[in-house]
Each structure stands twice: as structure tokens, then as C-alpha cells.
Motif scaffolding. Sequence first.
Motif, PDB file in Angstrom:
ATOM      1  N   LEU A 162       0.830  -1.196   0.000  1.00  0.00           N
ATOM      2  CA  LEU A 162       0.000   0.000   0.000  1.00  0.00           C
ATOM      3  C   LEU A 162       0.869   1.252   0.000  1.00  0.00           C
ATOM      4  CD1 LEU A 162      -3.016   0.492   0.009  1.00  0.00           C
ATOM      5  CD2 LEU A 162      -2.917   0.807   2.465  1.00  0.00           C
ATOM      6  N   ALA A 172       2.127   1.740  -3.335  1.00  0.00           N
ATOM      7  CA  ALA A 172       1.094   2.264  -4.209  1.00  0.00           C
ATOM      8  C   ALA A 172       0.895   3.756  -3.981  1.00  0.00           C
ATOM      9  CB  ALA A 172      -0.208   1.519  -3.967  1.00  0.00           C
ATOM     10  N   ALA A 173       1.159   4.186  -2.754  1.00  0.00           N
ATOM     11  CA  ALA A 173       0.931   5.587  -2.422  1.00  0.00           C
ATOM     12  C   ALA A 173       2.009   6.493  -2.995  1.00  0.00           C
ATOM     13  CB  ALA A 173       0.876   5.746  -0.915  1.00  0.00           C
ATOM     14  N   GLY A 189       4.220   8.656  -5.281  1.00  0.00           N
ATOM     15  CA  GLY A 189       3.851   9.406  -6.475  1.00  0.00           C
ATOM     16  C   GLY A 189       2.528  10.122  -6.321  1.00  0.00           C
ATOM     17  N   THR A 190       1.913   9.962  -5.169  1.00  0.00           N
ATOM     18  CA  THR A 190       0.647  10.642  -4.941  1.00  0.00           C
ATOM     19  C   THR A 190       0.857  11.708  -3.876  1.00  0.00           C
ATOM     20  OG1 THR A 190      -0.434   8.541  -5.356  1.00  0.00           O
ATOM     21  CG2 THR A 190      -1.769  10.261  -4.371  1.00  0.00           C
ATOM     22  N   ARG A 191       0.243  12.861  -4.131  1.00  0.00           N
ATOM     23  CA  ARG A 191       0.396  13.939  -3.147  1.00  0.00           C
ATOM     24  C   ARG A 191      -0.407  13.613  -1.894  1.00  0.00           C
ATOM     25  NH1 ARG A 191      -0.948  19.387  -6.065  1.00  0.00           N
ATOM     26  NH2 ARG A 191      -1.496  20.229  -4.042  1.00  0.00           N
ATOM     27  N   SER A 192       0.023  14.165  -0.795  1.00  0.00           N
ATOM     28  CA  SER A 192      -0.704  13.938   0.453  1.00  0.00           C
ATOM     29  C   SER A 192      -2.086  14.572   0.349  1.00  0.00           C
ATOM     30  CB  SER A 192       0.063  14.552   1.605  1.00  0.00           C
ATOM     31  OG  SER A 192      -0.782  14.640   2.709  1.00  0.00           O
ATOM     32  N   ILE A 193      -3.059  13.848   0.837  1.00  0.00           N
ATOM     33  CA  ILE A 193      -4.430  14.326   0.746  1.00  0.00           C
ATOM     34  C   ILE A 193      -4.628  15.578   1.588  1.00  0.00           C
ATOM     35  CG2 ILE A 193      -5.372  12.909   2.636  1.00  0.00           C
ATOM     36  CD1 ILE A 193      -7.335  12.772  -0.405  1.00  0.00           C
ATOM     37  N   GLU A 218      -9.181  -2.074   5.988  1.00  0.00           N
ATOM     38  CA  GLU A 218      -7.881  -2.251   5.349  1.00  0.00           C
ATOM     39  C   GLU A 218      -7.176  -0.935   5.089  1.00  0.00           C
ATOM     40  OE1 GLU A 218      -7.164  -5.328   2.513  1.00  0.00           O
ATOM     41  OE2 GLU A 218      -9.004  -6.307   3.144  1.00  0.00           O
ATOM     42  N   LEU A 219      -7.948   0.131   5.082  1.00  0.00           N
ATOM     43  CA  LEU A 219      -7.327   1.443   4.910  1.00  0.00           C
ATOM     44  C   LEU A 219      -6.899   2.014   6.253  1.00  0.00           C
ATOM     45  CD1 LEU A 219      -9.585   3.222   2.312  1.00  0.00           C
ATOM     46  CD2 LEU A 219      -7.120   2.977   2.159  1.00  0.00           C
ATOM     47  N   VAL A 256      -2.616   9.475   1.865  1.00  0.00           N
ATOM     48  CA  VAL A 256      -2.914   9.656   0.456  1.00  0.00           C
ATOM     49  C   VAL A 256      -4.423   9.649   0.247  1.00  0.00           C
ATOM     50  CG1 VAL A 256      -2.805   8.432  -1.729  1.00  0.00           C
ATOM     51  CG2 VAL A 256      -0.750   8.776  -0.409  1.00  0.00           C
ATOM     52  N   SER A 257      -5.104   8.899   1.095  1.00  0.00           N
ATOM     53  CA  SER A 257      -6.548   8.826   0.956  1.00  0.00           C
ATOM     54  C   SER A 257      -7.220   9.205   2.279  1.00  0.00           C
ATOM     55  CB  SER A 257      -6.973   7.420   0.549  1.00  0.00           C
ATOM     56  OG  SER A 257      -6.736   6.530   1.609  1.00  0.00           O
ATOM     57  N   ASP A 267      -0.021  -0.467 -11.950  1.00  0.00           N
ATOM     58  CA  ASP A 267      -0.244   0.058 -10.612  1.00  0.00           C
ATOM     59  C   ASP A 267      -1.130   1.300 -10.628  1.00  0.00           C
ATOM     60  OD1 ASP A 267       1.371  -1.890  -9.601  1.00  0.00           O
ATOM     61  OD2 ASP A 267       3.189  -0.677  -9.751  1.00  0.00           O
ATOM     62  N   ALA A 323      -3.830   5.513  -7.897  1.00  0.00           N
ATOM     63  CA  ALA A 323      -3.204   4.238  -7.527  1.00  0.00           C
ATOM     64  C   ALA A 323      -4.276   3.158  -7.479  1.00  0.00           C
ATOM     65  CB  ALA A 323      -2.522   4.362  -6.173  1.00  0.00           C
ATOM     66  N   ARG A 359      -4.289   0.196  -6.236  1.00  0.00           N
ATOM     67  CA  ARG A 359      -4.452  -0.516  -4.984  1.00  0.00           C
ATOM     68  C   ARG A 359      -5.450   0.183  -4.062  1.00  0.00           C
ATOM     69  NH1 ARG A 359      -1.824  -4.612  -2.208  1.00  0.00           N
ATOM     70  NH2 ARG A 359      -0.514  -5.045  -4.001  1.00  0.00           N
ATOM     71  N   TYR A 360      -5.387   1.498  -4.079  1.00  0.00           N
ATOM     72  CA  TYR A 360      -6.332   2.244  -3.242  1.00  0.00           C
ATOM     73  C   TYR A 360      -7.754   2.093  -3.750  1.00  0.00           C
ATOM     74  CZ  TYR A 360      -2.937   4.338  -0.162  1.00  0.00           C
ATOM     75  OH  TYR A 360      -1.985   4.508   0.802  1.00  0.00           O
ATOM     76  N   LEU A 362      -9.167  -0.999  -2.664  1.00  0.00           N
ATOM     77  CA  LEU A 362      -9.573  -0.999  -1.255  1.00  0.00           C
ATOM     78  C   LEU A 362     -10.914  -0.286  -1.082  1.00  0.00           C
ATOM     79  CD1 LEU A 362      -6.241  -0.382   0.671  1.00  0.00           C
ATOM     80  CD2 LEU A 362      -7.473  -2.499   0.337  1.00  0.00           C
ATOM     81  N   LEU A 399      -9.317  10.300  -2.756  1.00  0.00           N
ATOM     82  CA  LEU A 399      -7.987   9.822  -3.141  1.00  0.00           C
ATOM     83  C   LEU A 399      -7.281  10.890  -3.966  1.00  0.00           C
ATOM     84  CD1 LEU A 399      -5.878   7.528  -3.320  1.00  0.00           C
ATOM     85  CD2 LEU A 399      -7.053   6.718  -5.355  1.00  0.00           C
ATOM     86  N   LYS A 416      -2.369  10.944  -8.710  1.00  0.00           N
ATOM     87  CA  LYS A 416      -0.915  10.758  -8.820  1.00  0.00           C
ATOM     88  C   LYS A 416      -0.330  11.933  -9.576  1.00  0.00           C
ATOM     89  CE  LYS A 416       0.200   6.042  -8.196  1.00  0.00           C
ATOM     90  NZ  LYS A 416       1.301   5.156  -8.497  1.00  0.00           N
TER      91      LYS A 416
END
Lengths: 303, 259
Positions: free
Chosen positions: A286, A289-290, A292-296, B21-22, B45-46, B156, B208, B210-211, B214, B251, B254
Amino acid sequence: MTRKSKKEEKFVEQESTVELNDKYRFLILPDTLTKDQNIDKEFIKLRHPQTGQMALFLYSENEKKLAQMRSLPFSHRSFFKESEVIPINRIDFVTLVDPLFIFLPYLVKCSSMFSPLDQILMDEELPELNNLLMKLSTLTNIQQVADMKECADLTLWQYSEKKTLDWLSPKVENVSQVLITRQINVNPNAAVSTSFKLSDTKSIAKEHYTRYAFSLISEYLPIDVQKSLLKHLGLPEKVECNKRKAGGSITDVNKKVKHSDNHDDEKPYKVEKVVIPKISAKDKALKKAASGTRSISSFFIKK
Amino acid sequence: MFEARLLKSGQLKKILEAIKELLKEATFDCSDSGIQLQAMDDAHVSLVSMCLKSTGFDKFRCDRNLSMGINLESMVKIMKCCSNDDIMTIKAQDNADTLTIMFETKNQEKMSDYEMKLMNLDQEHLGIPETNYSCIIKMPSSEFARICRDLSQFGDSLVIACTKEGVKFSTSGDIGSANVKLSQTSTFDKEEEGVTIEMTQAVCLTFACRYLNLFCKATPLSTQVILSMSGDVPLVVEYQIEELGCIRYYLAPKIEEDD
């Protein structure tokens, strides 16, 4: 041992260090630590490389030296200081130690990848050691036990078993040479005696000397490194019975193999600290996967 | 004190399955309007935002606002001890450090109660601004779950592109690339079975996989999923929970493509 006689005996009255409970201690210092009268020496506690327990060290920033304290109980003895009688309870041998030995457990722990030095020399349980370790890293040449990689403006390190063994083997060899030339009896079946010396050194197999030298050096090595060194030396793995407290022998070797030179090429780098909690494979995936993504939280306003 | 009675404990079970799971732990904020939860995942991230209306419960009482820090893993363990149509009651005293969960079968022949320790969680609340999204896609939740699952085999990252023609999900990876295009359904019997797109501006964003997968754990909660997107803001994946409230996942898109 003759080396001891070169050391200057010095009587030190300890007041500042809390750990040193005895008011009076008898310290035997190596010449290098008594040359100049700078009193920047301080007692510090570091993890012992073999046991991971805290052990007492003497550190002199000006002279760029690190020394380990080893105490022997020495009760019911007294000294005259002029007309005063001073009781002492123990003798402390202060012997120089290459900080590389202290770093080995940290390097081995992070051996999976190249990392900046300040991330390797990081004590998770005792973060107050981190600064000290970085300071000590300037006293020695990490390249002797680790591979270096330059990446942009970062210098990254990774523990190298081959280099470490190449660095340790001559030490073992040197110690065993000293043992042979001094005719010290290391036969595991004989009682250790300093009073009686064997006339015929050839009668004792060289392996005994190597093994004894190894046991002295291994007191400063993490178990994993001990094992690989034993293999590297070609000694069969067996439980050793002639292990004994090493005293200052290890540093005798250190002096011979000249490596306490200063290396200024290792500067501390500032890198964002990565917190590594226990993570499962799922969490790891996870996290990957995160990337490359900006923080929410950068999108939303904090309340 | 706080007390909430839910006729179908299966609903809460599904909700927990959808977030466990998150999030490892989360604060449930209880007030007289209902139960709310907002939390970010570990990677920040989410964001999960859940709202359960007090009117959705059979009985709901909350004298004082209450924040309960709950270890979701432990709560899932407790929820495993009930069957889906058991009646469930959650109880906590004001300033309590434990939460009592009771299950009773419909015929009242079996009663069980569980007490769970609460945690003190330090969580920051985020204010989510009202956004007029450029694209709002409504589609069957099972379809969305299927697409996310299928495409995550290939790469991904999932690109969601919404245009006048429809919505296109695409990804690429080592073995090649994959595209799924959905157009608006022209005729459908029920609204939730069709795909509808409200769009003011075309949007194309990468997320992403994977998110998203989820988020799809919430599929059993609702037959329809609502995806809201605008350029450079987080995607919203919303599931309405019948009568009870809704669960929304945010979410962040990217910013760079993975190699």
C-alpha cells in the motif's frame, strides 16, 4: 605486558561522572590520551558491539580518540598520595578502540541497502546516541567495512562483509603473531599462566593461536560477523573454552594496523528520516502504491 | 451516555469491512445527529469519511458529544461474532474508556455482549471544501469493482478519463495495456443499474489502483457508486448506505507516472 609499562599511570579523582560511583578510581591510560593536558575527555556510554549493552567509553574530541574502559575489581588496596592514604576499589584499563567496531552492529542492521550514514548510525531506542555516533564517524574510515556509492550530492553506504573480513583478518593475524612472539600459552587444555612461559612455541599448533586471537577480537564483534570471520579464517566452528577477557589486546592490534587517521570526506547529510514501524506485506504494498501521490491533507484545510 | 441500536448488525459489519484495510484505528465521533468518522490512511494519500445518520438507527441516544478511538481490527473481531440479521446495540458511558457491543437474535433467544477497550487517538480533522466537480459519474458499484480489479492486474496506476463520449479507464504495465470504456446507458429500468455522466469539463486523472481496490471493499454496501472528479483535486468515491448514511473515499491523484 610491556605495552602496559609504556602507559602512564595516572590517578584520577572522579566527581563529574555520575555512573562512576566510586569516588576513587585508578585509571591506566594509554600515552596518546595523556600527551596533552586538554581536559576535553568525557565519559560516554555506547552500545557494546557484541552484547548491545551500554558500556563505558572515554572520548576525547580534540585528540580524536575513542577508548574503552574496562574495570577490574581491586579491593582492599590503597595508595599513598603524598601523606594521604587513598583506598581504591577497582582498576580501570583505558584502551583505544576503533569506532568502526562500535558501528559494525548498526551497519550490519542496515545491510540490506545503501543508506546515508546518518540513517545507518541511528539508534532507535536511544536517539540521543545518534549525534555522538555521527561525531565518532569522523574518527575512522568507514570505507574499510562498507561500500560507498555517490548519488547526486548524497554519499550512501552499505555494509560489505568482504571488506569487513579483509579488515579483521590481519588483526587476527597480528594478535596471533604477538601471542606467538610473546610466548603466551593459549593451549585450551593448559592453565593460563603468565608466570610460566613455554620454551617451545612450535609444540602448540598455530591454529590455537589463531583461534585465541579470534576469540579476543570477537569480543568486539556482533555474532553474525563472528561467524563469518570464523569461516573466513578457516577455523572449524566449535564452542571455545579459552575465551577470556581480552583486556587491552585488541587495541594493540588497532595501533599496528594504522587506520585511526582522520577522514574528512564523510560529512553528515541531512535526509528526511524514514520511520520504519513494523509493517506487513500488505502495508508495504500500500505504501508503494501511495508513492507518487500527493498527500491528501494538501488538498484539504486542517481544522 | 451513548446508545445506538441497529436492527441489522450486518450493515455495520460491511462498513467495517469497507474501511478496515485502509485504517487500523479511527475515531468515531458521536453526536445527536449520528456517528461520523474521518480519517486518513497511514500514507496520508486517501481519506475516509463516513456518516451514519441517527435516523437510520432503530434507537439512537447521545447525551453528550463523544469521541471514541477504536481499534478497527478488534472491532472486526467482535463483529465476526454476530450473524448479519442480529440486532445490535452499542453503548458507552460519557467519558468511558470502554465500549459495550451487544448482539441479540431476532427471537431474543441468544444474547451476547462484548466490551472493547477504547483508545486515545490523536487525529487531525480536515475540512473538506465544497467543490463543484467537473464530472460526476454514477455507475453500478459491482461494475466499478470489476474494472478496478481487472485493470489492476496490468498496472499500478489507473487513468480515469471522462469525456462527452463516456468514461475510459486505462492502465498499462509490463505485459501491455488495458482499456475499458463505458458510455452512458440509454435505457435502464432502475437508475442504479445504468451509467450516467454529468459533465461540465473533460477530466483525466491518474490514481493508484491498490487504493481504488480498497475502496471497492464497500461494494456490498450499495449497488451504486458515485465518482466525482475535477482537475487536480482528489477523486471522491461515494457509496450510499441505504437509510443509514454514506461512506466517501477521497484519493489524491498521482502527480508522476511510475516507471
